[in-house]
Design a protein around this motif. Sequence first.
Motif, PDB file in Angstrom:
ATOM      1  N   ILE B  72     -32.581  13.668  -6.649  1.00 50.52           N
ATOM      2  CA  ILE B  72     -31.212  12.969  -6.819  1.00 50.52           C
ATOM      3  C   ILE B  72     -30.168  13.677  -5.747  1.00 50.52           C
ATOM      4  CG2 ILE B  72     -30.473  14.836  -8.609  1.00 50.52           C
ATOM      5  CD1 ILE B  72     -28.767  13.142 -10.212  1.00 50.52           C
ATOM      6  N   SER B  73     -29.249  12.672  -5.177  1.00 53.15           N
ATOM      7  CA  SER B  73     -28.554  13.169  -3.846  1.00 53.15           C
ATOM      8  C   SER B  73     -27.447  14.147  -4.167  1.00 53.15           C
ATOM      9  CB  SER B  73     -27.930  11.840  -3.250  1.00 53.15           C
ATOM     10  OG  SER B  73     -26.952  11.723  -3.916  1.00 53.15           O
ATOM     11  N   GLU B  74     -26.948  14.818  -3.283  1.00 50.86           N
ATOM     12  CA  GLU B  74     -26.252  15.935  -3.477  1.00 50.86           C
ATOM     13  C   GLU B  74     -24.862  15.420  -3.852  1.00 50.86           C
ATOM     14  OE1 GLU B  74     -25.939  19.336  -4.065  1.00 50.86           O
ATOM     15  OE2 GLU B  74     -28.078  19.177  -3.854  1.00 50.86           O
ATOM     16  N   GLU B  75     -24.616  14.392  -3.191  1.00 43.83           N
ATOM     17  CA  GLU B  75     -22.966  13.899  -3.553  1.00 43.83           C
ATOM     18  C   GLU B  75     -23.128  13.279  -5.017  1.00 43.83           C
ATOM     19  OE1 GLU B  75     -23.620  11.341  -0.022  1.00 43.83           O
ATOM     20  OE2 GLU B  75     -23.434  13.564   0.769  1.00 43.83           O
ATOM     21  N   GLU B 201     -17.010  21.519  -6.297  1.00 39.26           N
ATOM     22  CA  GLU B 201     -17.836  21.173  -7.597  1.00 39.26           C
ATOM     23  C   GLU B 201     -17.218  21.512  -8.777  1.00 39.26           C
ATOM     24  OE1 GLU B 201     -21.923  22.056  -7.457  1.00 39.26           O
ATOM     25  OE2 GLU B 201     -22.201  20.992  -5.527  1.00 39.26           O
ATOM     26  N   GLU B 202     -15.850  22.019  -8.788  1.00 31.20           N
ATOM     27  CA  GLU B 202     -15.396  22.277 -10.092  1.00 31.20           C
ATOM     28  C   GLU B 202     -14.213  21.382 -10.390  1.00 31.20           C
ATOM     29  OE1 GLU B 202     -16.757  24.708 -12.252  1.00 31.20           O
ATOM     30  OE2 GLU B 202     -18.183  24.585 -10.933  1.00 31.20           O
ATOM     31  N   VAL B 266     -19.180   8.516   3.397  1.00 31.84           N
ATOM     32  CA  VAL B 266     -18.488   9.108   4.401  1.00 31.84           C
ATOM     33  C   VAL B 266     -18.293  10.700   4.142  1.00 31.84           C
ATOM     34  CG1 VAL B 266     -17.113   7.302   5.506  1.00 31.84           C
ATOM     35  CG2 VAL B 266     -16.335   8.575   3.398  1.00 31.84           C
ATOM     36  N   SER B 267     -18.906  11.262   3.263  1.00 28.51           N
ATOM     37  CA  SER B 267     -18.677  12.522   2.499  1.00 28.51           C
ATOM     38  C   SER B 267     -18.884  13.446   3.733  1.00 28.51           C
ATOM     39  CB  SER B 267     -19.263  12.951   1.493  1.00 28.51           C
ATOM     40  OG  SER B 267     -20.932  12.786   1.894  1.00 28.51           O
ATOM     41  N   SER B 268     -19.772  13.225   4.745  1.00 25.58           N
ATOM     42  CA  SER B 268     -19.902  14.188   5.692  1.00 25.58           C
ATOM     43  C   SER B 268     -19.059  13.767   6.856  1.00 25.58           C
ATOM     44  CB  SER B 268     -21.484  14.049   6.273  1.00 25.58           C
ATOM     45  OG  SER B 268     -22.141  13.121   6.255  1.00 25.58           O
ATOM     46  N   TRP B 269     -18.441  12.780   6.870  1.00 23.39           N
ATOM     47  CA  TRP B 269     -17.781  12.438   8.310  1.00 23.39           C
ATOM     48  C   TRP B 269     -16.289  12.573   7.956  1.00 23.39           C
ATOM     49  CZ3 TRP B 269     -16.315   6.904   9.939  1.00 23.39           C
ATOM     50  CH2 TRP B 269     -15.480   6.728  11.002  1.00 23.39           C
ATOM     51  N   GLU B 270     -15.765  13.895   8.031  1.00 18.27           N
ATOM     52  CA  GLU B 270     -14.623  14.267   7.691  1.00 18.27           C
ATOM     53  C   GLU B 270     -13.458  13.474   8.354  1.00 18.27           C
ATOM     54  OE1 GLU B 270     -12.233  17.816   5.928  1.00 18.27           O
ATOM     55  OE2 GLU B 270     -14.426  17.716   6.243  1.00 18.27           O
ATOM     56  N   SER B 271     -13.130  12.977   9.489  1.00 16.81           N
ATOM     57  CA  SER B 271     -12.083  12.377   9.734  1.00 16.81           C
ATOM     58  C   SER B 271     -11.875  10.969   9.562  1.00 16.81           C
ATOM     59  CB  SER B 271     -11.995  12.474  11.628  1.00 16.81           C
ATOM     60  OG  SER B 271     -13.215  11.891  11.847  1.00 16.81           O
ATOM     61  N   ILE B 293     -14.163  11.963   0.136  1.00 15.87           N
ATOM     62  CA  ILE B 293     -14.366  13.204   1.067  1.00 15.87           C
ATOM     63  C   ILE B 293     -13.533  14.445   0.448  1.00 15.87           C
ATOM     64  CG2 ILE B 293     -13.620  13.948   3.374  1.00 15.87           C
ATOM     65  CD1 ILE B 293     -13.627  10.847   4.102  1.00 15.87           C
ATOM     66  N   ASP B 294     -14.064  15.649   0.749  1.00 15.86           N
ATOM     67  CA  ASP B 294     -13.558  16.980   0.138  1.00 15.86           C
ATOM     68  C   ASP B 294     -12.055  16.864   0.852  1.00 15.86           C
ATOM     69  OD1 ASP B 294     -14.924  17.937  -1.743  1.00 15.86           O
ATOM     70  OD2 ASP B 294     -16.210  19.199  -0.406  1.00 15.86           O
ATOM     71  N   GLY B 295     -10.991  17.365  -0.074  1.00 17.37           N
ATOM     72  CA  GLY B 295      -9.968  17.694   0.345  1.00 17.37           C
ATOM     73  C   GLY B 295      -8.855  16.517   0.600  1.00 17.37           C
ATOM     74  N   MET B 296      -9.295  15.363  -0.267  1.00 16.85           N
ATOM     75  CA  MET B 296      -8.286  14.400  -0.195  1.00 16.85           C
ATOM     76  C   MET B 296      -7.672  14.422  -1.532  1.00 16.85           C
ATOM     77  SD  MET B 296     -10.601  11.363   1.167  1.00 16.85           S
ATOM     78  CE  MET B 296      -9.674   9.811   0.553  1.00 16.85           C
TER      79      MET B 296
END
Lengths: 264, 326
Positions: B72-75, B201-202, B266-271, B293-296
């Motif tokens: 199962i993929s990480e995302e 993840e929290e 896109v989770s790995s493509w930050e910009s 994406i993290d941080g949005m």
Amino acid sequence: MSKRIIGMIVAICVATTVLWAIGLIVTIQDQFFYKASSVKQEQKPTTLSMEKSGSLSIVALGDSLTRGTGDETGKGYVGYVVDELKKKTSQHVQFTNLAIKGQRSAQLIGQLKQKEVQRQLKEADIILMTIGGNDLFRGGEALRDLSTTQIEKEKEKFAQQLRTIFQLVRTVNNEAPVFYIALYNPFNDLDNGKETSAVVRSWNYAASEVAADYQFIICVPTYDLFELQVNDYLYTDKFHPNKEGYKRIGERVASLITLTKGEK
Amino acid sequence: MINLVYNEMLKIVRKKRLFIIAAIVAVLVSLFTYAQFKQIETIRERIGTTDWRTQLQQQIIDTQNRLNSTGISEEWKKFLKIRLQQQQYYLDNDINPMAPGAPTFMRMFIENSIELFLPLLVMVIAADLVSSEASGGTIKLLLTRPVKRWKVLMSKYIAMILSTSFIVFSVALLSYAISGIVFGYGGWNLPLLTGFSVQGEELNTTAVHLIPQWKYLLIEFGLAFFVSLVVGTLTFMLSVLIRSTAAVMGIMLAALISGAILSSMVSSWESAKYLFMVNLRLTSYISGTAPPIDGMTLSFSMTVLAVWALGALIVSFYVFTKRDVY
């Protein structure tokens, strides 16, 4: 198209624009300027207990065996038990499967402390359970290290935790019979089958001793079901039972369940 | 100015697009209502109860089992974990997030249509506002009037805003009216949780608070309107720049669909988070699902969208007032 209709549409447009703008303002006020506080809700007198009569409630707890891993129909032994029960009773059978793959006894204790799990257990008429397989085999790791002292220690720990589990179940629900399905040895045709079988037997003995201390907790043996031609009853992972294996466990458990007159 | 806007509204209404859009919404809402109805029925059959606690608990257990399986993929794992914590939170606080009723359906419908369906509808209106006048030649008639050019464009833009809110309104009204036949019209005061924020993840629940469903809906439709407005403005700009309506639609369609696809990978493509199309799912911040994406965050996405819209507005006004019309 008359002027009036268009006028009306424009009026609706303007009114809704204002409404959505208010929505945006509420969003900003609610999401960005909210002071952190805990959720408070007036506790309503909960009408949780469903009427017990008229439905037979089965709750299953435990690990992948109760989940039915390896059975291509996805039923697992619980599925066969439920099927059998449906034949026996005219009541509506309600079945809840709370098992989680790979669960160990310590995790099951954590699960049993959850409010909702306890509520469902309280309403259960029959409780089915498997636990301990992952404590003992740890995904095959145990096979490499059969040193008796280590296994003995694990066994003591498991017995302790199993006691806690039964204790928890009994405090929540002290009427429903609990069928604890004991361990079998999936490795008994391997070279060290003798040794692993001995370990499984001693774990099962410990478990049945614990079960004996509680009322209506029945320790159901499965060890014998898998003694001959173990591979015929195992899934391709050589660990979980296959459809036939589950069927045998299911038949055995179903044969133990006796329904009182009211439950028929 | 008011007369100019009225004139533009007249054109839009005469084209009957708004009614066609309302009809599309009605058909889709009916389809989803039926699908939802069927789904509820199968769940009830499978679990054998209508008690939502049992159903939610079962969902939690199912998710836990999926988390334990390999391959199962990480995302996806992260997404499931966050949803799991949220479901547990609902269960612990004794709140049914899915209590049946037309308002619940509205909420679900808008959450699922904010990213693609609603922008598409807005695009249908906004795409030919200017370009059809250019390709049809009527722009000359319009510009020979003694009105400043920016006023002409402004009136068109305001007409676009008005029809956008009409579309959002018709989605709200129709989804309420049609689904209510099956699920009942009650449930406006159902308490719902909002203010979840995702950190890694929290799930952070410090700012979580209860709001009644009507307020929740007002917030979500407000955000849907905001998103539609941004998409409408971008389409509007293209409509100024390009004479062919079909080309405008094609470009917007490509952008919107690529956004829907991109946000799932896109989770790995930050910009990529600065692209407008991955920021369209504003409602997921309200309900507390993990952003692509993290941080949005909500403020981030709204700022990005506003900047895009502002840029588009400046470009369209600049080009429209300076351009030679022949």
